[in-house]
Design a protein around this motif. Structure first.
Motif, short mmCIF file in Angstrom:
data_model
loop_
_atom_site.label_atom_id
_atom_site.label_comp_id
_atom_site.label_asym_id
_atom_site.label_seq_id
_atom_site.Cartn_x
_atom_site.Cartn_y
_atom_site.Cartn_z
N ARG A 24 -98.59 7.14 -9.22
CA ARG A 24 -98.37 6.05 -9.53
C ARG A 24 -98.09 5.96 -11.33
O ARG A 24 -98.35 6.70 -11.62
N CYS A 25 -97.58 5.49 -11.67
CA CYS A 25 -96.97 5.98 -13.54
C CYS A 25 -98.22 5.13 -13.88
O CYS A 25 -98.62 4.51 -13.69
N ILE A 34 -92.38 9.55 -10.32
CA ILE A 34 -93.19 9.47 -10.55
C ILE A 34 -93.05 11.49 -11.07
O ILE A 34 -93.06 12.29 -10.38
N GLY A 35 -92.92 11.44 -12.33
CA GLY A 35 -92.66 13.32 -13.19
C GLY A 35 -93.80 13.91 -13.23
O GLY A 35 -95.42 13.36 -13.02
N ASP A 41 -90.20 7.06 -15.12
CA ASP A 41 -88.21 7.30 -16.35
C ASP A 41 -88.74 6.33 -17.53
O ASP A 41 -87.78 6.36 -18.55
N ALA A 42 -88.44 4.72 -16.31
CA ALA A 42 -88.80 4.37 -17.75
C ALA A 42 -89.65 4.20 -18.42
O ALA A 42 -89.22 3.82 -20.29
#
Ligand SMILES: [Zn+2]
Length: 218
Positions: A24-25, A34-35, A41-42
């Motif tokens: 999860r971000c 998710i990176g 990204d947002a």
């Protein structure tokens, strides 16, 4: 200081058990793409470095990590509300203490002991703890104290903020001849940081700088 740090490690572990999982971000809890940095990204695109800010005496330097965008505001609020202590290293990674400040000591902007008791921690002390280990500069939560309870600065104009916070700090004489970097989460009008700097200078600090995580003013 050691006790403070150990206490937080225990709290970190307890709270991190409830923190969002790795998919999860970190900021918005979105589950998409998710990176490796833990962000979607947002949110990543919403992180913007702060341009070099202007500052006034008695500060001798000011460095602010990020602009106060929506994503940063969410991260700061999550840190303040103790949702997870992962937000302290997350925000601290964008903060810089320049080498040419030749800092002797990092000093978090204190909150009143009653507020700290109620909240369980001072978010600026958590940032100072990470910056202390990143730069190998000691930090102290005992040099500068909040001696008077004040109304929250939120919602007050610049003049009211200055009046509200005036003479509410106390600096120990141990700050004499030290180059000190104040650490805070959000720099709005700067009233709090300037009052802290004034208090430290009066008590004999040789130079006072400030390093903050974010500012909505820039
Ligand atoms: Zn996100």
């Amino acid at each position: 200081m050691q006790i403070y740090s150990e206490m937080h490690n225990i709290v970190h572990k307890t709270l991190d058990a409830f923190s969002p999982g790795p998919y999860r971000c970190l900021i918005c809890q979105n589950e998409d793409l998710i990176g490796e940095d833990g962000l979607c990204d947002a949110c990543r695109q919403d992180l913007r470095y702060c341009p070099a800010p202007n500052y006034l005496s008695p500060l001798e330097g000011l460095n602010i990590g990020l602009q106060y965008t929506d994503a940063v505001r969410k991260a700061v609020l999550s840190l303040k509300k103790g949702r997870s202590f992962v937000y302290a290293p997350f925000l601290a990674q964008f903060m810089t203490v320049p080498n040419n400040w030749q800092a002797d000591l990092l000093v978090p902007v204190p909150i009143h002991p009653v507020s700290e008791l109620l909240r369980g921690f001072n978010q600026s002390a958590l940032l100072a703890e990470y910056l202390s280990s990143k730069y190998s500069i000691p930090y102290s939560t005992e040099i500068l104290l909040k001696k008077r309870f004040t109304m929250p600065q939120k919602g007050l104009g610049a003049d009211s903020r200055r009046r509200n916070i005036r003479n509410s700090f106390y600096a120990e004489p141990e700050c004499k001849n030290l180059r000190i970097v104040l650490i805070d989460d959000v720099f709005t009008t700067g009233a709090t940081v300037y009052e802290c700097a004034k208090t430290l200078k009066k008590a004999g600090a040789s130079r006072v700088y400030a390093c903050c995580a974010a500012s909505p003013a820039l």
